[in-house]
Design a protein around this motif. Structure first.
Motif, PDB file in Angstrom:
ATOM      1  N   HIS A 203       0.840  -1.193   0.000  1.00  0.00           N
ATOM      2  CA  HIS A 203       0.000   0.000   0.000  1.00  0.00           C
ATOM      3  C   HIS A 203       0.878   1.247   0.000  1.00  0.00           C
TER       4      HIS A 203
ATOM      5  N   MET B  51      -5.279   6.349   3.328  1.00  0.00           N
ATOM      6  CA  MET B  51      -5.395   5.490   4.505  1.00  0.00           C
ATOM      7  C   MET B  51      -5.236   4.021   4.090  1.00  0.00           C
ATOM      8  N   ILE B  52      -4.799   3.213   5.020  1.00  0.00           N
ATOM      9  CA  ILE B  52      -4.671   1.780   4.747  1.00  0.00           C
ATOM     10  C   ILE B  52      -6.072   1.210   4.535  1.00  0.00           C
TER      11      ILE B  52
ATOM     12  N   ALA C  35      -9.336  -1.222   4.405  1.00  0.00           N
ATOM     13  CA  ALA C  35      -9.901  -2.075   5.456  1.00  0.00           C
ATOM     14  C   ALA C  35      -9.387  -3.506   5.373  1.00  0.00           C
ATOM     15  N   ASP C  36      -9.246  -4.048   4.155  1.00  0.00           N
ATOM     16  CA  ASP C  36      -8.791  -5.436   4.053  1.00  0.00           C
ATOM     17  C   ASP C  36      -7.359  -5.595   4.560  1.00  0.00           C
ATOM     18  N   MET C  37      -6.526  -4.586   4.322  1.00  0.00           N
ATOM     19  CA  MET C  37      -5.152  -4.668   4.806  1.00  0.00           C
ATOM     20  C   MET C  37      -5.083  -4.426   6.312  1.00  0.00           C
ATOM     21  N   GLN C  38      -5.956  -3.562   6.832  1.00  0.00           N
ATOM     22  CA  GLN C  38      -6.021  -3.367   8.278  1.00  0.00           C
ATOM     23  C   GLN C  38      -6.372  -4.676   8.964  1.00  0.00           C
ATOM     24  N   ALA C  39      -7.350  -5.394   8.409  1.00  0.00           N
ATOM     25  CA  ALA C  39      -7.753  -6.680   8.984  1.00  0.00           C
ATOM     26  C   ALA C  39      -6.594  -7.676   8.945  1.00  0.00           C
TER      27      ALA C  39
ATOM     28  N   LEU D  43      -3.333  -6.983   8.923  1.00  0.00           N
ATOM     29  CA  LEU D  43      -2.319  -6.569   9.899  1.00  0.00           C
ATOM     30  C   LEU D  43      -2.729  -6.937  11.325  1.00  0.00           C
ATOM     31  N   ILE D  44      -4.005  -6.776  11.637  1.00  0.00           N
ATOM     32  CA  ILE D  44      -4.502  -7.139  12.969  1.00  0.00           C
ATOM     33  C   ILE D  44      -4.322  -8.623  13.198  1.00  0.00           C
TER      34      ILE D  44
END
Length: 86
Positions: free
Chosen positions: A52, A72-73, A75-79, A81-82
């Motif tokens: 990203h 912004m990052i 949502a799929d990449m945030q998930a 990373l979490i």
């Protein structure tokens, strides 16, 4: 990981990361998805490279103006990373 590019060479981040043994998750060309990541990627329906561009900037070729864009990052990449941090 943060990478700062000096040029816009195609595949630059992907090639360099793979060359030091840290290919991007989901990169079908320069890396193989680790078996422990396959089920996670499938579960999250993450079907792309984990790459990203959070900030892009350049000097406009005609006006000479300094342009900068932030993103912004997703949502799929945030998930992803979490889940990887767990």
């Amino acid at each position: 990981m943060e990478c700062r590019l000096e040029t816009g060479r195609t595949h630059q981040v992907r090639v360099h990361m793979a060359s030091i043994g840290h290919a991007l998750i989901g990169d079908p060309v320069y890396g193989r998805t680790r078996p422990e990541h396959r089920s996670l990627l499938n579960r999250l329906n993450f079907a792309r490279q984990a790459l990203h561009a959070a900030h892009l900037g350049f000097i406009h070729p005609y006006s000479g103006a300094h342009l900068a864009f932030d993103s912004m990052i997703p949502a799929d990449m945030q998930a992803l990373l979490i889940e990887l941090a767990l």
